[in-house]
Design an enzyme around this catalytic site. Structure first.
Site, PDB file in Angstrom:
ATOM      1  N   GLY A 189       0.813  -1.212   0.000  1.00 32.82           N
ATOM      2  CA  GLY A 189       0.000   0.000   0.000  1.00 32.82           C
ATOM      3  C   GLY A 189       0.846   1.261   0.000  1.00 32.82           C
ATOM      4  O   GLY A 189       1.587   1.513   0.948  1.00 32.82           O
ATOM      5  N   VAL A 192      -1.128   6.764   2.716  1.00 31.72           N
ATOM      6  CA  VAL A 192      -0.508   7.681   3.677  1.00 31.72           C
ATOM      7  C   VAL A 192       0.412   6.918   4.630  1.00 31.72           C
ATOM      8  O   VAL A 192       1.556   7.305   4.866  1.00 31.72           O
ATOM      9  CB  VAL A 192      -1.599   8.419   4.488  1.00 31.72           C
ATOM     10  CG1 VAL A 192      -0.993   9.569   5.240  1.00 31.72           C
ATOM     11  CG2 VAL A 192      -2.700   8.901   3.584  1.00 31.72           C
ATOM     12  N   ILE A 193      -0.082   5.805   5.193  1.00 31.11           N
ATOM     13  CA  ILE A 193       0.724   5.061   6.168  1.00 31.11           C
ATOM     14  C   ILE A 193       1.949   4.453   5.497  1.00 31.11           C
ATOM     15  O   ILE A 193       3.067   4.532   6.021  1.00 31.11           O
ATOM     16  CB  ILE A 193      -0.136   3.980   6.868  1.00 31.11           C
ATOM     17  CG1 ILE A 193      -1.193   4.657   7.745  1.00 31.11           C
ATOM     18  CG2 ILE A 193       0.735   3.033   7.689  1.00 31.11           C
ATOM     19  CD1 ILE A 193      -2.086   3.724   8.534  1.00 31.11           C
ATOM     20  N   VAL A 246      -0.422  -7.453  -4.215  1.00 27.96           N
ATOM     21  CA  VAL A 246       0.134  -8.571  -3.449  1.00 27.96           C
ATOM     22  C   VAL A 246      -0.892  -9.701  -3.403  1.00 27.96           C
ATOM     23  O   VAL A 246      -2.057  -9.481  -3.049  1.00 27.96           O
ATOM     24  CB  VAL A 246       0.521  -8.109  -2.031  1.00 27.96           C
ATOM     25  CG1 VAL A 246       0.909  -9.286  -1.162  1.00 27.96           C
ATOM     26  CG2 VAL A 246       1.664  -7.100  -2.110  1.00 27.96           C
ATOM     27  N   VAL A 278      -3.043  -1.226   4.018  1.00 28.40           N
ATOM     28  CA  VAL A 278      -3.996  -1.191   2.895  1.00 28.40           C
ATOM     29  C   VAL A 278      -5.301  -0.472   3.271  1.00 28.40           C
ATOM     30  O   VAL A 278      -6.315  -0.651   2.629  1.00 28.40           O
ATOM     31  CB  VAL A 278      -4.312  -2.626   2.400  1.00 28.40           C
ATOM     32  CG1 VAL A 278      -3.063  -3.290   1.832  1.00 28.40           C
ATOM     33  CG2 VAL A 278      -4.911  -3.482   3.519  1.00 28.40           C
ATOM     34  N   ARG A 280      -7.908   1.429   6.578  1.00 24.70           N
ATOM     35  CA  ARG A 280      -8.505   1.157   7.877  1.00 24.70           C
ATOM     36  C   ARG A 280     -10.011   1.012   7.715  1.00 24.70           C
ATOM     37  O   ARG A 280     -10.586   1.525   6.764  1.00 24.70           O
ATOM     38  CB  ARG A 280      -8.168   2.290   8.872  1.00 24.70           C
ATOM     39  CG  ARG A 280      -6.669   2.373   9.136  1.00 24.70           C
ATOM     40  CD  ARG A 280      -6.306   3.509  10.088  1.00 24.70           C
ATOM     41  NE  ARG A 280      -6.879   3.373  11.413  1.00 24.70           N
ATOM     42  CZ  ARG A 280      -6.359   2.642  12.405  1.00 24.70           C
ATOM     43  NH1 ARG A 280      -5.243   1.970  12.220  1.00 24.70           N
ATOM     44  NH2 ARG A 280      -6.948   2.595  13.569  1.00 24.70           N
ATOM     45  N   ASP A 320     -13.600   8.441  13.002  1.00 22.28           N
ATOM     46  CA  ASP A 320     -13.314   7.462  11.941  1.00 22.28           C
ATOM     47  C   ASP A 320     -14.469   6.503  11.687  1.00 22.28           C
ATOM     48  O   ASP A 320     -14.536   5.877  10.630  1.00 22.28           O
ATOM     49  CB  ASP A 320     -12.088   6.610  12.328  1.00 22.28           C
ATOM     50  CG  ASP A 320     -10.769   7.306  12.051  1.00 22.28           C
ATOM     51  OD1 ASP A 320     -10.773   8.519  11.752  1.00 22.28           O
ATOM     52  OD2 ASP A 320      -9.719   6.626  12.140  1.00 22.28           O
ATOM     53  N   HIS A 452       9.063  38.626   4.739  1.00 20.71           N
ATOM     54  CA  HIS A 452      10.165  38.157   3.897  1.00 20.71           C
ATOM     55  C   HIS A 452      11.410  37.979   4.753  1.00 20.71           C
ATOM     56  O   HIS A 452      11.689  38.831   5.592  1.00 20.71           O
ATOM     57  CB  HIS A 452      10.438  39.178   2.797  1.00 20.71           C
ATOM     58  CG  HIS A 452      11.620  38.812   1.960  1.00 20.71           C
ATOM     59  ND1 HIS A 452      11.583  37.783   1.040  1.00 20.71           N
ATOM     60  CD2 HIS A 452      12.884  39.314   1.928  1.00 20.71           C
ATOM     61  CE1 HIS A 452      12.773  37.678   0.458  1.00 20.71           C
ATOM     62  NE2 HIS A 452      13.583  38.591   0.986  1.00 20.71           N
TER      63      HIS A 452
END
Ligand code: FAD
Ligand code: NAD
Length: 479
Positions: A189, A192-193, A246, A278, A280, A320, A452
């Site tokens: 995968g 992100v992870i 895989v 892969v 969550r 989540d 700047h």
């Protein structure tokens, strides 16, 4: 049932969504309890959920430590000579654990200071807003509440092709705990992870192979930024193989034999460790009694509307376990919104301005829509970009890879999305979130003064470039 306790709010789960909601509810004067079953490495209850224990925080502790290690080896560019640089991995892991302990302990203190009653163990929602709390010894107590907030979070997805053993084959949690740097590390995968943990171990010396089933790299990211990210990460030594699904992984003595399928057929690699990353999935095991009345959607998430209300009056779900990106800050905002709505206020979560960050080096960050999404929908857009290669501050820091790209509505000039790959992109993106929250146009940002020399000037110049007015780069000719 041994006891009966009544609350105005019971929160199940003390990750970012649950603990933020519980603290806010208590701040608003609501009698609040929070049940959480997580146990830390020391065997004691540990608040903070995935994010603090096995997610955001430990991964960033290792990303920052490994980045320092990698940078030390290139200091001669700055005219600084170093003697031998050596890695003390157990010390690095122990520091990561200390950061986790400090923050999880901090949530415990915040619960006490705000008067949130903490119940270590598992919560299960029954009908009628009753909750059964089972403590870590197995005894049960029934609690009742006027409002219940479900925040049980998510867990890694398992795949049959590579069963996690926590020996050779690990998930993201195991990948934060290696006691030696694997010589060869496989990762399933390139999400992100995979990219964050791949970066950690590559910096510490692993030969990393990332196997990604899709033919495209980071499809959710603006194509130009994703292209730049792939080029840069490969240059850093991450062997990212696209179109590589895989199909099997077996553990031998000290190795994992991996079979993946690409357009040329089956391929074999042998690695010391294999990380399965892969995705969550929402975690709802044993959360709901059959007659709780709360329903799941077709993908297994708790079903909620935009206000995080389930179908049962007084029962909410956040984080989540509900639709939307699986991000700590998104969950925390939902938790706070729900607490405030319970207290009678009317806040909303603005789901169009959720920032996303991938903490590789350079970092990748974005908010809003990207060019490919908008053009495929036939929207007329204007874009402006500015490369860090032309930023004085980035060059001074020897950290000048990447760019800022702004996408605006072609007619109204309103900013629709901002996409960054570059140094401190995670911090720069906050400017874009604020601009979009206030419905700013690219011109509004262009008319704003930036100090700047700063990296933020790249945001300013990209905004000016939308209208062909950037100063420190050659503008595209207007049609
Ligand atoms: P969680 O944090 O998963 O917490 C849920 C809690 O509820 C857990 O403690 C769980 O044990 C408990 N629980 C579950 N069921 C019950 C029950 N029935 N009774 C009692 N307790 C229960 N996000 C970011 O925004 N930024 C990052 O940098 C980032 N990095 C990450 C790195 C990794 C390696 C991982 C794995 C994730 C990362 N995330 C990151 C994602 C982030 O961790 C999640 O989005 C976030 O933790 C979700 O919060 P939550 O409160 O919904 O759930
Ligand atoms: P992800 O969805 O980002 O990536 C998983 C990748 O695995 C996908 O690209 C998918 O195509 C690929 N894949 C699936 N099956 C495969 C197979 N058999 N062979 C090869 N490739 C395969 O999921 P993740 O990286 O596991 O992250 C999970 C969640 O955690 C994300 O949704 C993210 O929001 C959250 N998270 C966020 C951060 C952050 O905000 N910085 C960091 C870590 C995790």
């Amino acid at each position: 049932m041994s006891d009966q306790l009544n609350y105005e709010v019971i929160v199940i789960g003390a990750g970012p969504a649950g603990y933020a909601g519980a603290i806010r509810a208590a701040q608003l004067g609501l009698k609040t309890a929070c049940i959480d079953r997580s146990v830390g490495k020391d065997g004691q209850p540990s608040l903070g959920g995935t994010c603090l224990n096995w997610g955001c925080i430990p991964s960033k502790a290792l990303l920052d430590a490994s980045q320092k290690y990698a940078e030390l080896q290139g200091l001669d560019t700055f005219g600084i000579e170093t003697k031998e640089v050596r890695l003390d991995l157990p010390k690095m892991i122990a520091r990561k654990d200390a950061v986790v302990a400090r923050l999880t302990g901090g949530i415990s203190s915040l619960f006490q200071a705000n008067g949130v009653d903490f119940f270590p163990g598992t919560g299960r929602l029954l009908s009628g807003r009753r909750v059964v709390w089972t403590d870590h010894e197995g005894s049960t107590t029934e609690l009742t509440a006027e409002h219940v907030v479900l925040a049980p979070g998510s867990v890694p997805i398992d795949i049959d092709a590579a069963p996690v053993s926590n020996e050779g084959i690990v998930d993201s949690t195991g990948a934060l705990e290696f006691d030696v740097v694997p010589r060869q590390l496989g990762i399933i995968g390139a999400g992100v992870i995979g990219l964050e943990l791949g970066s950690v171990w590559a910096r510490l010396g692993s030969k990393v192979i990332v196997l990604e089933a899709l033919d495209s790299f980071l499809p959710m990211v603006d194509t130009r930024i994703a292209h730049e990210a792939l080029r840069t990460l490969r240059k850093q030594g991450l062997d990212i193989r696209l179109g590589a699904r895989v199909v099997a992984a077996t553990e031998a003595n000290d190795s994992v034999e991996v079979v993946y399928r690409d357009e040329d057929g089956d391929q074999n690699i042998s690695v010391e460790k294999l990380i399965v990353a892969v995705g969550r999935r929402p975690y709802t095991e044993n959360l709901l009694a059959q007659d709780s009345g709360v329903s799941l959607d077709e993908r297994g998430f708790l079903y909620v509307n935009d206000l995080c209300e389930t179908g049962v009056p007084g029962v909410f779900a956040v984080g989540d376990v509900v639709r939307g990106p699986m991000l700590a800050h998104k969950g925390a905002e939902e938790g706070v919104m729900v607490a405030e709505r319970i207290a009678g206020f009317k806040p909303l979560v603005n789901y169009t301005t959720v920032p996303n960050v991938i903490y590789t080096h350079p970092e990748i960050a974005w908010v809003g829509r990207n060019e490919q999404e908008l053009t495929s929908e036939g929207e007329a857009i204007a874009t402006g970009s500015f490369s860090f290669g032309a930023s004085g501050r980035a060059l001074a820091a020897n950290d000048a890879e990447g760019m800022v790209k702004i996408v605006a509505d072609a007619d109204s000039d309103q900013i629709l999305g901002v996409h960054v790959i570059g140094p401190h992109a995670s911090e720069l993106i906050a400017q874009a979130v604020i601009a979009m929250e206030f419905s700013a146009s690219a011109e509004d940002l262009g008319l704003t003064m930036f100090a700047h020399p700063t990296l933020s000037e790249a945001v300013h110049e990209a905004a000016l470039a939308v209208d062909g007015r950037a100063i420190h780069t050659v503008n595209r000719k207007k049609k």
